[in-house]
Design a protein around this motif. Sequence first.
Motif, PDB file in Angstrom:
ATOM      1  N   LYS A   6     -13.144 -43.646  36.320  1.00 17.91           N
ATOM      2  CA  LYS A   6     -13.223 -44.695  37.340  1.00 17.91           C
ATOM      3  C   LYS A   6     -12.349 -44.350  38.539  1.00 17.91           C
ATOM      4  CE  LYS A   6      -9.643 -47.828  35.523  1.00 17.91           C
ATOM      5  NZ  LYS A   6      -9.396 -49.161  34.987  1.00 17.91           N
ATOM      6  N   LYS A   7     -12.710 -44.969  39.641  1.00 17.26           N
ATOM      7  CA  LYS A   7     -11.917 -44.850  40.869  1.00 17.26           C
ATOM      8  C   LYS A   7     -11.414 -46.244  41.213  1.00 17.26           C
ATOM      9  CE  LYS A   7     -14.005 -44.590  44.786  1.00 17.26           C
ATOM     10  NZ  LYS A   7     -14.763 -44.201  45.972  1.00 17.26           N
ATOM     11  N   ASP A  54     -11.136 -41.284  49.751  1.00 14.39           N
ATOM     12  CA  ASP A  54     -12.298 -41.830  49.059  1.00 14.39           C
ATOM     13  C   ASP A  54     -13.383 -40.764  48.880  1.00 14.39           C
ATOM     14  OD1 ASP A  54     -12.624 -44.432  47.992  1.00 14.39           O
ATOM     15  OD2 ASP A  54     -14.228 -44.839  49.412  1.00 14.39           O
ATOM     16  N   LYS A  55     -13.655 -40.044  49.949  1.00 16.00           N
ATOM     17  CA  LYS A  55     -14.681 -38.992  49.919  1.00 16.00           C
ATOM     18  C   LYS A  55     -14.297 -37.870  48.957  1.00 16.00           C
ATOM     19  CE  LYS A  55     -17.290 -35.871  52.816  1.00 16.00           C
ATOM     20  NZ  LYS A  55     -17.401 -35.137  54.039  1.00 16.00           N
ATOM     21  N   ASP A  56     -13.034 -37.446  48.996  1.00 12.76           N
ATOM     22  CA  ASP A  56     -12.584 -36.359  48.130  1.00 12.76           C
ATOM     23  C   ASP A  56     -12.762 -36.723  46.652  1.00 12.76           C
ATOM     24  OD1 ASP A  56     -11.309 -33.831  47.441  1.00 12.76           O
ATOM     25  OD2 ASP A  56      -9.585 -35.047  46.862  1.00 12.76           O
ATOM     26  N   ASN A  95     -14.775 -39.033  45.372  1.00 13.69           N
ATOM     27  CA  ASN A  95     -16.220 -39.145  45.094  1.00 13.69           C
ATOM     28  C   ASN A  95     -16.863 -37.784  44.856  1.00 13.69           C
ATOM     29  OD1 ASN A  95     -16.170 -41.928  45.343  1.00 13.69           O
ATOM     30  ND2 ASN A  95     -16.965 -41.920  47.435  1.00 13.69           N
ATOM     31  N   GLU A  96     -16.457 -36.799  45.627  1.00 15.18           N
ATOM     32  CA  GLU A  96     -17.090 -35.479  45.563  1.00 15.18           C
ATOM     33  C   GLU A  96     -16.460 -34.542  44.535  1.00 15.18           C
ATOM     34  OE1 GLU A  96     -17.017 -33.962  49.567  1.00 15.18           O
ATOM     35  OE2 GLU A  96     -18.531 -35.400  50.251  1.00 15.18           O
ATOM     36  N   PHE A 106     -14.576 -48.696  40.952  1.00 17.20           N
ATOM     37  CA  PHE A 106     -15.881 -48.046  40.898  1.00 17.20           C
ATOM     38  C   PHE A 106     -15.950 -47.205  39.632  1.00 17.20           C
ATOM     39  CE2 PHE A 106     -14.802 -48.561  45.372  1.00 17.20           C
ATOM     40  CZ  PHE A 106     -15.940 -49.166  45.878  1.00 17.20           C
ATOM     41  N   LEU A 125     -17.334 -44.296  37.663  1.00 17.38           N
ATOM     42  CA  LEU A 125     -18.009 -43.034  37.948  1.00 17.38           C
ATOM     43  C   LEU A 125     -18.806 -42.573  36.726  1.00 17.38           C
ATOM     44  CD1 LEU A 125     -14.946 -41.447  39.740  1.00 17.38           C
ATOM     45  CD2 LEU A 125     -16.980 -42.410  40.833  1.00 17.38           C
ATOM     46  N   TRP A 157     -14.226 -35.531  41.644  1.00 18.41           N
ATOM     47  CA  TRP A 157     -13.598 -36.097  40.456  1.00 18.41           C
ATOM     48  C   TRP A 157     -13.818 -35.249  39.202  1.00 18.41           C
ATOM     49  CZ3 TRP A 157     -16.492 -37.814  36.278  1.00 18.41           C
ATOM     50  CH2 TRP A 157     -17.841 -38.077  36.489  1.00 18.41           C
ATOM     51  N   TYR A 166      -8.100 -41.798  40.956  1.00 20.80           N
ATOM     52  CA  TYR A 166      -9.102 -41.437  39.952  1.00 20.80           C
ATOM     53  C   TYR A 166      -8.426 -41.450  38.587  1.00 20.80           C
ATOM     54  CZ  TYR A 166     -11.809 -38.420  36.932  1.00 20.80           C
ATOM     55  OH  TYR A 166     -12.479 -37.905  35.843  1.00 20.80           O
ATOM     56  N   HIS A 171      -9.615 -48.385  44.114  1.00 20.29           N
ATOM     57  CA  HIS A 171      -9.454 -48.318  45.568  1.00 20.29           C
ATOM     58  C   HIS A 171      -8.799 -49.621  46.034  1.00 20.29           C
ATOM     59  CE1 HIS A 171     -11.215 -47.523  49.730  1.00 20.29           C
ATOM     60  NE2 HIS A 171     -10.757 -48.743  49.806  1.00 20.29           N
TER      61      HIS A 171
END
Length: 104
Positions: A15-16, A84-86, A88-89, A8, A10, A91, A34, A18
Amino acid sequence: MTKKTYIFMLSDKDKKRHEHLIDKGRVVGFVVQYEILLEDKWMPVVRYDTAHGYAHKDLMNPDGSKEKIFIGVADLNEALTMADKDINENWERYKERYLRRIKK
């Protein structure tokens, strides 16, 4: 076992990555990382994984060292969602931390 991998973007320099392994509908291993693009090279900044048999977080430092943090979540489905949430929120905060630690 089924392995799924996703990238993904960002931003154009963030980028992330996964990856997770599924067996019978349950997560049995994962990596959520990340990365930032520095001088044409992707550098890991924070990584959640199950490499040592349990879910944990590694905060990377520019000198190659890392800080391992036990996240206290035994259910790997839950740990993967949290990781994943951490990222995303948070980075951008992880990026600031990493860049502050670069020795000039």
